[in-house]
Enzyme design. Structure first.
Site, short mmCIF file in Angstrom:
data_model
loop_
_atom_site.label_atom_id
_atom_site.label_comp_id
_atom_site.label_asym_id
_atom_site.label_seq_id
_atom_site.Cartn_x
_atom_site.Cartn_y
_atom_site.Cartn_z
N CYS A 244 -12.32 67.15 53.76
CA CYS A 244 -11.61 65.91 53.44
C CYS A 244 -11.24 65.21 54.75
CB CYS A 244 -10.39 66.17 52.55
SG CYS A 244 -9.04 67.02 53.39
N HIS A 245 -10.20 64.39 54.74
CA HIS A 245 -9.82 63.65 55.95
C HIS A 245 -9.22 64.58 57.00
CE1 HIS A 245 -7.51 59.96 57.77
NE2 HIS A 245 -8.48 60.39 58.55
#
Length: 286
Positions: A244-245
């Site tokens: 993810c981020h």
């Protein structure tokens, strides 16, 4: 229900899903949170005030408490047309120290109250002191009687219960041999090396907007509403890395797949931001 079977949005819906998954996984679901009209209309239609509601052949069976009661009595098996429940008690291992702590906790219990152990589909275990109905499966170890519902009993087979007292505090520690291995942290360098070796499948769980901002440049899958069922059907021993981020949402996604029975799961620490900083500076940071 609230949510869907893969991601229940309330504890009562999660309880119903855990029971149905164990007995008859091929059921349909409707998310009442996605449609306010259905959410209110189904209460009027079934003359039942709460969610979830289970319907079989068009007839209302009841909510999560009714489903649990019917599970333990064996009625639910009959309604769903599945084999009668196996009431063989699981083998439990309770250390003397844990047994002594449990006895102390139960010293002031009222008559009819028993120690109940529930193990949900993700193998999270919880003890409760509550009334005994007589329909539970009862396992005994170190003189302690443990009451389990029919869904929890097979998940509790071989479980070990100990008493720990360390810097984190005191309490019961439960080890379940049936639970899938924990999600393992993975650095971006380790991810890079595993990709080069062809030894990992990457699942990007970011939104379409985030993926457009900073595309992951290596072969990967994306996790969204349309791909969930296909990814959930992958071989359970396939090595998967979730991205993810910054590595927070991906950890939750990996835990979800752990609950589905996957055994070789990794969370990419630092996410795409760490990949851009340490591996590939051409990937934009946001």
């Amino acid at each position: 229900m609230k949510g869907d079977p893969a991601s229940p949005r309330c504890g009562f819906s999660a309880k119903a899903v855990g029971i149905l998954d164990a007995l008859s996984p091929g059921y349909a679901s409707v998310d009442v949170l996605a449609d306010a009209e259905i959410r209110e209309g189904i209460k009027e239609y079934g003359q039942w005030p709460t969610i979830p509601q289970l319907y079989v052949a068009g007839e209302l069976i009841g909510g999560s408490d009714i489903i649990e009661q019917m599970l333990n009595s064996g009625e639910l098996h009959e309604v769903l047309g599945v084999a009668a429940p196996d009431r063989t008690p699981p083998t439990l291992h309770i250390s003397p120290a844990a047994a002594e702590a449990i006895r102390r906790a139960m010293d002031d219990s009222e008559p009819g109250i028993g120690l109940h152990l529930s193990v949900d589909p993700r193998f999270a275990a919880q003890f409760q002191l509550k009334p005994v109905t007589g329909q539970e499966i009862v396992a005994e170890a170190e003189g302690i009687r443990v009451h389990l519902d029919l869904a929890s009993a097979p998940r509790a087979q071989g479980i070990s219960i100990d008493w720990v007292d360390d810097v984190r505090g005191s309490g019961l520690a439960i080890s379940n041999p049936n639970a899938p291995p924990p999600v393992k942290p993975m650095t971006v360098q380790e991810l890079h090396d595993r990709i080069i070796a062809g030894a990992i499948d990457v699942i990007d769980i970011r939104s379409a907007q985030e993926r457009a901002l900073a595309p992951f440049p290596q072969p990967h899958e994306v996790l969204d509403e349309g791909s969930h069922d296909r990814l959930a059907a992958l071989p359970k021993d396939l090595p998967l890395a979730f991205l993810c981020h910054h590595g927070n949402s991906s950890r939750q996604a990996a835990e979800h797949f752990r609950g589905l029975g996957f055994h070789d799961l990794h969370n990419v620490e630092g996410g795409i931001d760490a990949w851009a900083a340490a591996i590939d500076p051409s990937v934009p940071r946001y």
